[in-house]
Motif scaffolding. Structure first.
Motif, PDB file in Angstrom:
ATOM      1  N   LEU A 107       0.268  -0.666   0.754  1.00 42.73           N
ATOM      2  CA  LEU A 107       0.125   0.144  -0.616  1.00 42.73           C
ATOM      3  C   LEU A 107       1.207   1.680  -0.121  1.00 42.73           C
ATOM      4  O   LEU A 107       1.885   1.703   0.348  1.00 42.73           O
ATOM      5  N   GLU A 108       0.521   2.626  -0.911  1.00 39.91           N
ATOM      6  CA  GLU A 108       0.967   3.476  -0.653  1.00 39.91           C
ATOM      7  C   GLU A 108       0.921   4.262   0.726  1.00 39.91           C
ATOM      8  O   GLU A 108      -0.223   4.198   1.258  1.00 39.91           O
ATOM      9  N   GLY A 109       2.498   4.492   1.601  1.00 40.95           N
ATOM     10  CA  GLY A 109       1.922   5.276   2.104  1.00 40.95           C
ATOM     11  C   GLY A 109       2.421   4.526   3.554  1.00 40.95           C
ATOM     12  O   GLY A 109       2.647   4.690   4.245  1.00 40.95           O
ATOM     13  N   GLU A 110       2.234   3.373   3.097  1.00 39.21           N
ATOM     14  CA  GLU A 110       2.890   2.312   4.567  1.00 39.21           C
ATOM     15  C   GLU A 110       4.073   1.440   3.720  1.00 39.21           C
ATOM     16  O   GLU A 110       3.926  -0.307   4.064  1.00 39.21           O
ATOM     17  N   LYS A 111       4.714   1.318   2.623  1.00 38.71           N
ATOM     18  CA  LYS A 111       5.454   0.552   2.358  1.00 38.71           C
ATOM     19  C   LYS A 111       6.802   0.797   3.439  1.00 38.71           C
ATOM     20  O   LYS A 111       7.478   1.641   4.546  1.00 38.71           O
ATOM     21  N   ASP A 112       6.696  -0.580   3.979  1.00 38.39           N
ATOM     22  CA  ASP A 112       7.999  -0.745   5.147  1.00 38.39           C
ATOM     23  C   ASP A 112       8.103  -2.381   4.942  1.00 38.39           C
ATOM     24  O   ASP A 112       7.511  -3.212   4.745  1.00 38.39           O
ATOM     25  N   LEU A 113       9.612  -2.270   4.530  1.00 45.05           N
ATOM     26  CA  LEU A 113      10.783  -3.160   3.849  1.00 45.05           C
ATOM     27  C   LEU A 113      10.511  -4.225   5.020  1.00 45.05           C
ATOM     28  O   LEU A 113      11.314  -5.812   4.632  1.00 45.05           O
ATOM     29  N   SER A 114      10.926  -3.775   6.088  1.00 47.13           N
ATOM     30  CA  SER A 114      10.418  -4.966   7.062  1.00 47.13           C
ATOM     31  C   SER A 114       9.908  -5.664   7.195  1.00 47.13           C
ATOM     32  O   SER A 114      10.092  -6.889   8.033  1.00 47.13           O
ATOM     33  N   LYS A 115       8.507  -5.757   6.651  1.00 49.52           N
ATOM     34  CA  LYS A 115       7.677  -6.302   7.047  1.00 49.52           C
ATOM     35  C   LYS A 115       7.961  -7.604   5.819  1.00 49.52           C
ATOM     36  O   LYS A 115       7.326  -8.815   6.207  1.00 49.52           O
ATOM     37  N   TYR A 116       8.704  -7.728   5.205  1.00 47.65           N
ATOM     38  CA  TYR A 116       9.412  -8.537   4.030  1.00 47.65           C
ATOM     39  C   TYR A 116      10.620  -9.485   4.159  1.00 47.65           C
ATOM     40  O   TYR A 116      11.290  -9.394   5.310  1.00 47.65           O
ATOM     41  N   SER A 117       9.664 -11.007   4.562  1.00 48.53           N
ATOM     42  CA  SER A 117      11.429 -11.920   5.063  1.00 48.53           C
ATOM     43  C   SER A 117      10.094 -12.605   4.112  1.00 48.53           C
ATOM     44  O   SER A 117       8.940 -13.415   3.436  1.00 48.53           O
ATOM     45  N   LEU A 118      10.791 -14.098   3.805  1.00 48.49           N
ATOM     46  CA  LEU A 118      10.673 -15.356   3.538  1.00 48.49           C
ATOM     47  C   LEU A 118       9.648 -16.138   3.553  1.00 48.49           C
ATOM     48  O   LEU A 118       8.197 -16.590   3.158  1.00 48.49           O
ATOM     49  N   SER A 119       9.018 -16.187   5.442  1.00 45.45           N
ATOM     50  CA  SER A 119       7.528 -16.566   5.729  1.00 45.45           C
ATOM     51  C   SER A 119       6.668 -15.912   5.156  1.00 45.45           C
ATOM     52  O   SER A 119       5.590 -16.359   4.467  1.00 45.45           O
ATOM     53  N   THR A 120       6.489 -14.367   5.345  1.00 41.32           N
ATOM     54  CA  THR A 120       5.503 -13.240   4.204  1.00 41.32           C
ATOM     55  C   THR A 120       5.105 -13.914   2.689  1.00 41.32           C
ATOM     56  O   THR A 120       4.398 -13.988   2.356  1.00 41.32           O
ATOM     57  N   TYR A 121       6.887 -13.886   2.092  1.00 43.33           N
ATOM     58  CA  TYR A 121       6.765 -14.098   1.037  1.00 43.33           C
ATOM     59  C   TYR A 121       6.390 -15.978   0.633  1.00 43.33           C
ATOM     60  O   TYR A 121       5.079 -16.067  -0.426  1.00 43.33           O
ATOM     61  N   ARG A 122       6.050 -17.005   1.288  1.00 41.07           N
ATOM     62  CA  ARG A 122       5.947 -18.046   1.385  1.00 41.07           C
ATOM     63  C   ARG A 122       4.424 -18.509   1.676  1.00 41.07           C
ATOM     64  O   ARG A 122       3.876 -18.352   0.493  1.00 41.07           O
TER      65      ARG A 122
ATOM     66  N   THR B 152       7.874  -5.760 -13.182  1.00 38.05           N
ATOM     67  CA  THR B 152       6.993  -4.289 -12.302  1.00 38.05           C
ATOM     68  C   THR B 152       7.328  -4.373 -11.012  1.00 38.05           C
ATOM     69  O   THR B 152       6.971  -3.306  -9.428  1.00 38.05           O
ATOM     70  N   ASP B 153       8.288  -5.207 -10.360  1.00 40.70           N
ATOM     71  CA  ASP B 153       7.925  -5.778  -9.129  1.00 40.70           C
ATOM     72  C   ASP B 153       8.591  -4.637  -8.295  1.00 40.70           C
ATOM     73  O   ASP B 153       8.347  -4.898  -7.174  1.00 40.70           O
ATOM     74  N   ILE B 154       9.802  -3.919  -8.857  1.00 42.95           N
ATOM     75  CA  ILE B 154      10.908  -3.131  -8.163  1.00 42.95           C
ATOM     76  C   ILE B 154       9.490  -1.938  -7.805  1.00 42.95           C
ATOM     77  O   ILE B 154       9.503  -1.561  -6.627  1.00 42.95           O
ATOM     78  N   GLU B 155       9.110  -1.374  -9.526  1.00 49.52           N
ATOM     79  CA  GLU B 155       8.270  -0.104  -8.642  1.00 49.52           C
ATOM     80  C   GLU B 155       7.379  -0.247  -7.582  1.00 49.52           C
ATOM     81  O   GLU B 155       6.805  -0.018  -7.117  1.00 49.52           O
ATOM     82  N   ASP B 156       6.386  -1.653  -8.151  1.00 49.94           N
ATOM     83  CA  ASP B 156       5.510  -1.842  -7.247  1.00 49.94           C
ATOM     84  C   ASP B 156       5.663  -2.519  -6.095  1.00 49.94           C
ATOM     85  O   ASP B 156       4.274  -2.921  -5.708  1.00 49.94           O
ATOM     86  N   PHE B 157       6.943  -2.286  -5.451  1.00 47.49           N
ATOM     87  CA  PHE B 157       6.781  -2.219  -4.274  1.00 47.49           C
ATOM     88  C   PHE B 157       6.413  -3.641  -3.812  1.00 47.49           C
ATOM     89  O   PHE B 157       6.112  -4.247  -2.745  1.00 47.49           O
ATOM     90  N   LYS B 158       6.621  -5.540  -5.149  1.00 47.95           N
ATOM     91  CA  LYS B 158       6.223  -6.055  -4.113  1.00 47.95           C
ATOM     92  C   LYS B 158       7.050  -7.044  -3.573  1.00 47.95           C
ATOM     93  O   LYS B 158       7.978  -6.940  -3.309  1.00 47.95           O
ATOM     94  N   CYS B 159       6.282  -8.681  -2.692  1.00 47.18           N
ATOM     95  CA  CYS B 159       7.511  -8.994  -2.076  1.00 47.18           C
ATOM     96  C   CYS B 159       7.635  -9.929  -2.671  1.00 47.18           C
ATOM     97  O   CYS B 159       7.084 -10.657  -3.084  1.00 47.18           O
ATOM     98  N   SER B 160       8.959  -9.622  -2.997  1.00 46.19           N
ATOM     99  CA  SER B 160       9.182 -10.475  -4.458  1.00 46.19           C
ATOM    100  C   SER B 160      10.149 -11.344  -3.676  1.00 46.19           C
ATOM    101  O   SER B 160      11.087 -10.949  -2.665  1.00 46.19           O
ATOM    102  N   TRP B 161      10.853 -12.135  -4.073  1.00 49.09           N
ATOM    103  CA  TRP B 161      11.699 -13.038  -3.742  1.00 49.09           C
ATOM    104  C   TRP B 161      13.673 -12.514  -3.755  1.00 49.09           C
ATOM    105  O   TRP B 161      14.209 -12.802  -2.938  1.00 49.09           O
ATOM    106  N   LEU B 162      13.404 -11.416  -4.843  1.00 48.62           N
ATOM    107  CA  LEU B 162      14.975 -11.023  -5.176  1.00 48.62           C
ATOM    108  C   LEU B 162      15.122  -9.793  -3.715  1.00 48.62           C
ATOM    109  O   LEU B 162      15.948  -9.877  -3.434  1.00 48.62           O
ATOM    110  N   VAL B 163      13.796  -9.421  -3.270  1.00 49.17           N
ATOM    111  CA  VAL B 163      14.110  -8.047  -2.595  1.00 49.17           C
ATOM    112  C   VAL B 163      14.630  -8.949  -0.934  1.00 49.17           C
ATOM    113  O   VAL B 163      15.072  -8.226  -0.321  1.00 49.17           O
ATOM    114  N   VAL B 164      13.934 -10.175  -0.554  1.00 42.90           N
ATOM    115  CA  VAL B 164      13.945 -10.431   0.225  1.00 42.90           C
ATOM    116  C   VAL B 164      14.909 -11.804   1.017  1.00 42.90           C
ATOM    117  O   VAL B 164      16.176 -11.040   1.559  1.00 42.90           O
ATOM    118  N   LYS B 165      15.699 -11.705  -0.507  1.00 46.34           N
ATOM    119  CA  LYS B 165      16.937 -12.319  -0.403  1.00 46.34           C
ATOM    120  C   LYS B 165      17.816 -11.235  -0.151  1.00 46.34           C
ATOM    121  O   LYS B 165      19.196 -11.320   0.469  1.00 46.34           O
TER     122      LYS B 165
END
Length: 306
Positions: free
Chosen positions: A132-147, A212-225
């Motif tokens: 969500l726009e305005g709630e971007k927080d990479l700390s929420k991204y983890s392998l468990s969230t991704y799975r 578009t995963d990067i600009e969409d702030f997706k919880c991608s495996w790449l950013v988690v890794k």
């Protein structure tokens, strides 16, 4: 609208129904009626896929799908695509009623499609509320969230639904096969990681879509890794640039991926998980699970979800 959205792609989900049903018949030749019904079930899943993609592209504001503009991007379509998605979804139950009403497994099929649709919508919700726009927080991204996102958003409709549909048609009781879900979820995660990798490093001419995963702030495996491997300064760079549509920001994220050798990490993941899942499939000894694994891999690590 049907031609544009349903009859494209590799049809792996629909074809898996036929593969699995054939495997369950243990070499016995299928009757014309059985082939027709298996194909009808396969098309129901392809209709479901089309419905999901039409709405997913709107929510993600994507530009291309399977080498062409997303349906809602066409000048004479726009937000009519929302209703088109609903129409696509409704065809599934019309097909099921027309060709399966009266079959002993008809009610089970309805329950299965309804449950899988709910699971997929839940996965989409989890995916969206992390971006969500305005709630971007990479700390929420983890392998468990991704799975969890992949399990609900992709695994059930792409892997479990084709297998379960064919098993119902073959007279199997799904209650006796609950353990196969774990293997199918692992298959889905394996293929989604590959899809995430191609989103960033794939050639759009080959993949058919612009990543578009990067600009969409997706919880991608790449950013988690990347978050797992990055030091404090590299994490700062990710926090400052991930989720922005600016080309310079996207380039910085991709360059950091290269610095962190995410490509090497992916190659290692692909090798290890292909071998692990292959062993799980062999140990499970379920012909249905073996059939869908062959469909998606072709006996090698070259298969994909596209």
């Amino acid at each position: 609208m049907l031609d544009y959205n349903v009859r494209r792609g590799k049809m792996n989900r629909g074809l898996s129904v036929i593969d699995v049903f054939k495997s369950l018949k243990e070499g016995n030749e299928l009757s014309n009626d059985e082939v027709f019904l298996a194909c009808a079930l396969g098309w129901c899943i392809e209709w479901l896929q089309a419905y999901f993609l039409v709405h997913d592209d709107i929510m993600d504001q994507s530009h291309t799908r399977r080498g062409r503009p997303c349906w809602f991007r066409l000048p004479k379509v726009g937000m009519i695509a929302i209703n088109d998605g609903v129409i696509l979804r409704n065809q599934i139950f019309r097909i099921l009623k027309k060709h399966f009403k009266g079959k002993p497994y008809y009610t089970d099929l309805l329950d299965l499609f309804n449950e899988v649709e709910f699971q997929t919508a839940s996965g989409q919700m989890i995916d969206l509320i992390t971006t969500l726009e305005g709630e971007k927080d990479l700390s929420k991204y983890s392998l468990s969230t991704y799975r969890r996102i992949v399990e609900y958003k992709a695994a059930y409709y792409s892997f479990y639904l084709p297998v379960a549909s064919a098993m119902l048609m073959a007279g199997e009781n799904l209650v006796n096969h609950t353990d196969m879900k774990n293997v199918l979820v692992e298959m889905a995660i394996y293929h989604q990681v590959k899809d995430d990798f191609l989103d960033c490093f794939g050639d759009p001419e080959v993949t058919g879509k612009i990543g578009t995963d990067i600009e969409d702030f997706k919880c991608s495996w790449l950013v988690v890794k990347a978050l797992e491997r990055a030091d404090d300064s590299q994490k700062k760079l990710l926090y400052e640039n991930y989720g922005k549509a600016d080309r310079a920001c996207i380039a910085k994220v991709k360059e950091l991926y290269k610095t962190l050798d995410i490509q090497g990490a992916f190659a290692e993941f692909e090798r290890e998980n292909y071998e692990k899942i292959t062993k799980q499939v062999e140990a499970h000894r379920c012909k249905a699970v073996q059939a869908i694994w062959r469909r998606y891999t072709g006996g090698s690590r070259g298969g994909d979800l596209i």
